[in-house]
Design a protein around this motif. Structure first.
Motif, mmCIF file in Angstrom:
data_model
loop_
_atom_site.group_PDB
_atom_site.id
_atom_site.type_symbol
_atom_site.label_atom_id
_atom_site.label_comp_id
_atom_site.label_asym_id
_atom_site.label_seq_id
_atom_site.Cartn_x
_atom_site.Cartn_y
_atom_site.Cartn_z
ATOM 1 N N PHE A 218 0.825 -1.195 0.000
ATOM 2 C CA PHE A 218 0.000 0.000 0.000
ATOM 3 C C PHE A 218 0.868 1.258 0.000
ATOM 4 O O PHE A 218 0.619 2.200 -0.761
ATOM 5 C CB PHE A 218 -0.916 -0.010 1.231
ATOM 6 N N ALA A 219 1.891 1.295 0.859
ATOM 7 C CA ALA A 219 2.763 2.468 0.932
ATOM 8 C C ALA A 219 3.537 2.666 -0.370
ATOM 9 O O ALA A 219 3.680 3.799 -0.848
ATOM 10 C CB ALA A 219 3.725 2.319 2.108
ATOM 11 N N ALA A 220 4.047 1.583 -0.951
ATOM 12 C CA ALA A 220 4.770 1.706 -2.212
ATOM 13 C C ALA A 220 3.847 2.183 -3.322
ATOM 14 O O ALA A 220 4.265 2.947 -4.216
ATOM 15 C CB ALA A 220 5.401 0.368 -2.580
ATOM 16 N N THR A 221 2.595 1.753 -3.298
ATOM 17 C CA THR A 221 1.620 2.235 -4.276
ATOM 18 C C THR A 221 1.424 3.742 -4.152
ATOM 19 O O THR A 221 1.371 4.462 -5.149
ATOM 20 C CB THR A 221 0.276 1.513 -4.090
ATOM 21 N N VAL A 222 1.318 4.220 -2.915
ATOM 22 C CA VAL A 222 1.186 5.661 -2.698
ATOM 23 C C VAL A 222 2.387 6.400 -3.268
ATOM 24 O O VAL A 222 2.256 7.428 -3.938
ATOM 25 C CB VAL A 222 1.028 5.962 -1.190
ATOM 26 N N ARG A 223 3.570 5.875 -3.026
ATOM 27 C CA ARG A 223 4.781 6.528 -3.517
ATOM 28 C C ARG A 223 4.808 6.588 -5.046
ATOM 29 O O ARG A 223 5.163 7.622 -5.628
ATOM 30 C CB ARG A 223 6.011 5.772 -3.018
ATOM 31 N N GLY A 247 14.413 2.184 -4.240
ATOM 32 C CA GLY A 247 13.988 1.462 -3.047
ATOM 33 C C GLY A 247 12.507 1.174 -3.024
ATOM 34 O O GLY A 247 12.077 0.137 -2.503
ATOM 35 N N ASP A 248 11.680 2.072 -3.582
ATOM 36 C CA ASP A 248 10.236 1.829 -3.621
ATOM 37 C C ASP A 248 9.898 0.658 -4.531
ATOM 38 O O ASP A 248 8.987 -0.118 -4.242
ATOM 39 C CB ASP A 248 9.506 3.094 -4.091
#
Length: 577
Positions: A218-223, A247-248
């Protein structure tokens, strides 16, 4: 020469602010005054509009309010915090704050919280045989910590560090959509303190790393979707359009892989979440699709080829088809006339027909039916092909009842409210009690585990008994049935997340943000498709994601919809006034 002409601009603004307020008498210096320098006597005044010429450096002492003594610990901590680079302050603050809270849980329930599954993991890796019924990767982690000092306490401690880092990553990622740390950091701290999410990290369950992997996705998707917003819809304070850091990409790929390795049905979550972000990020769709396919493919290859090659047993046939057996029971309990005499004879070989009726009368739980002592698993595996034909026939003749069975068992995935307790339809919540002496029956007298020395690693011995009492009281305070819908039901937070995301997209016109529904939607679809009982831990991921999505709403404060020509309403209104 007037003294204020040689005073830096920030001090002049501070003095003017006091003059406008009509203050009289002694004025307490502001923070800007403390940071500014005082002009040296005899210094040459600079012409208006030009900077003052450099003069000799004179050490200055920060002004303090009258009566203040030496700076305390807070002052020293503040100066130390200011030395940290600005972009590291939020993640470090969140990681340290949440870790301190999680360490309290860890010390209270040392070495960790357990259940039947926890004891089964230890039994498999010490007595055998290894089986892919559970996560082989998590079993390997348990085997590793059992052979080093600290044992299971090291595993749960590592889970707390991973959880703190993941929450910090989430806060940093959401900053790209305009969510300030003042909103996301308190959410992270509350999640660490709340028993449904904070104490969850201390359980020896494969669901813990699985949930953390879903949060990383979820966090990587936001990024990925926040680092390239359009200029017209750029959130206030968001990073300028730039390529996502490497890194993402690594975080996304490894987290998608972990979803499939830590839970057998995690392949569905990885597939849905990965394709959602692939659709939302133009220009990277081929790469993201390939990354998702590779992650799912590797996990699938491990289950089908690698584990059998290593001698790890595959799940038994009766375990794989247990939900199908319960589907048959639900159809038989509601429409026994739809079965032929030959089909009933095959069913009677597994368990009496009265048991099929009793098991099908409860559509919320399948475990109580297939785990009944009268249910002959060996006979079921022998006639499994015939039972599969019976299930196919029931699906054709009464698809409504088969669908009813699936929806009813998946109640935890879609319903904000629990089912009837009389049918065990209420939310199944693990109790933070001490592990029983027989380890949930697996270490009963006469069993192989009863003499296994590694079983001792599962017994609780908290660092402080008083701390454990306080933590258990706090945990049980959240078990109020009237709060179940908001505290333990992941479906509630799924719907709140969908609403917050839709509201944000409607205001910002950033359709790529719709990709954030991928992870919670994947949870709902996979649990709805195959779920044995209403265990809350199957939907813990949305309990984390939902509160963070609510931070998108205050991120809209002060935002104005852009004109079609790219102008800003606020700017145009100011220009016309």
């Amino acid at each position: 020469m007037r003294a204020h002409e040689a005073t830096p601009a920030r001090s002049r603004r501070s003095a003017l602010s006091h003059e406008r307020a009509g203050s009289t008498g002694t004025v307490t210096p502001t923070s800007n005054d403390a940071e500014s320098a005082v002009a040296e006597p005899g210094a040459e005044a600079a012409p208006p509009g030009k900077p003052a010429p450099p003069g000799p450096a004179t050490p200055q002492r920060a002004l303090r309010p009258a009566g203040s003594g030496r700076p305390g610990r807070l002052g020293r901590l503040g100066r130390l915090a200011r030395r940290v680079p600005a972009h590291w302050r939020l993640p470090l603050a969140v990681a340290v704050g949440t870790e301190l809270i999680l360490l309290l849980w860890w010390a209270a329930f040392y070495p960790g919280l357990t259940s039947y599954d926890s004891a089964m993991y230890v039994s498999q890796v010490t007595i055998g045989p290894w089986s892919s019924d559970h996560s082989v990767l998590y079993d390997a982690m348990i085997w590793l910590v059992l052979h080093i000092p600290g044992k299971l306490a090291l595993l749960t401690l590592a889970q707390t560090f991973a959880a703190a880092a993941t929450l910090a990553y989430l806060c940093v990622a959401l900053r790209g959509l305009g969510c300030r740390g003042r909103w996301t950091a308190p959410i992270a701290l509350l999640l660490a303190a709340a028993p449904p999410t904070g104490a969850f990290v201390l359980f020896i369950w494969k669901d813990v790393p699985f949930t953390l992997c879903s949060l990383v996705v979820f966090a990587a998707t936001v990024r990925l979707i926040a680092l390239r917003p359009t200029e017209a819809a750029r959130p206030t304070g968001a990073a300028r359009g730039t390529a996502a850091p490497r890194g993402d990409w690594w975080a996304l790929g490894l987290a998608l892989l972990g979803l499939g390795l830590f839970r057998n049905n995690g392949l569905g979550v990885a597939l849905v979440a990965g394709l959602a972000v692939a659709i939302a990020v133009p220009g990277r769709r081929v790469v993201l699709t390939a990354l998702t396919t590779a992650s799912v493919g590797v996990s699938l290859a491990c289950q089908l080829f690698l584990y059998p090659a290593l001698g790890i047993q595959q799940p038994s046939v009766s375990s794989v088809f247990s939900l199908n057996y319960h589907d048959i029971a639900v159809v038989y309990a509601n429409a026994p006339e739809s079965f032929t005499a030959q089909e009933k004879a095959v069913m009677a070989e597994v368990t009496p027909l009265t048991e099929w009726t009793a098991g099908g009368s409860n559509c919320y739980v399948s475990d109580q039916f297939v785990s009944n002592w009268q249910f002959n698993r060996t006979a079921a595996e022998k006639v499994n092909s015939q039972l599969t034909d019976i299930w196919t026939h029931a699906l054709k003749t009464r698809p409504d009842l088969v669908l009813q069975a699936r929806i009813c068992r998946g109640d935890i995935a879609w319903s904000p409210f629990p089912g009837p307790p009389a049918l065990s339809g209420d939310t199944w919540i693990a109790y933070p009690g001490v592990a029983p002496q027989d380890l949930y029956g697996l270490a009963a007298p006469g069993t192989p585990m009863a003499s296994d020395p590694y079983r001792l690693a599962l017994y609780s011995h908290p660092v402080s008994q008083r701390l454990r009492t306080v933590a258990a009281t706090w945990y049980n305070a959240f078990r109020v049935p009237q709060l179940d819908w908001i505290v333990y039901r992941g479906a509630t937070w799924c719907y709140l997340a969908y609403a917050a995301i839709a509201f944000y997209v409607g205001r910002r016109r950033m359709r790529a943000v719709y990709a954030l529904v991928g992870v919670p939607l994947a949870y709902q679809l996979t649990v709805l498709a195959a779920n044995p009982a209403p265990l809350y831990r199957y939907m813990v991921g949305p309990l984390f994601i939902g509160p963070f999505c609510l931070a998108l709403i205050p991120a809209l404060r002060g935002y104005e919809q852009p004109h079609e020509d790219g102008g800003d309403r606020e700017r145009d209104r100011d220009a016309g006034s």
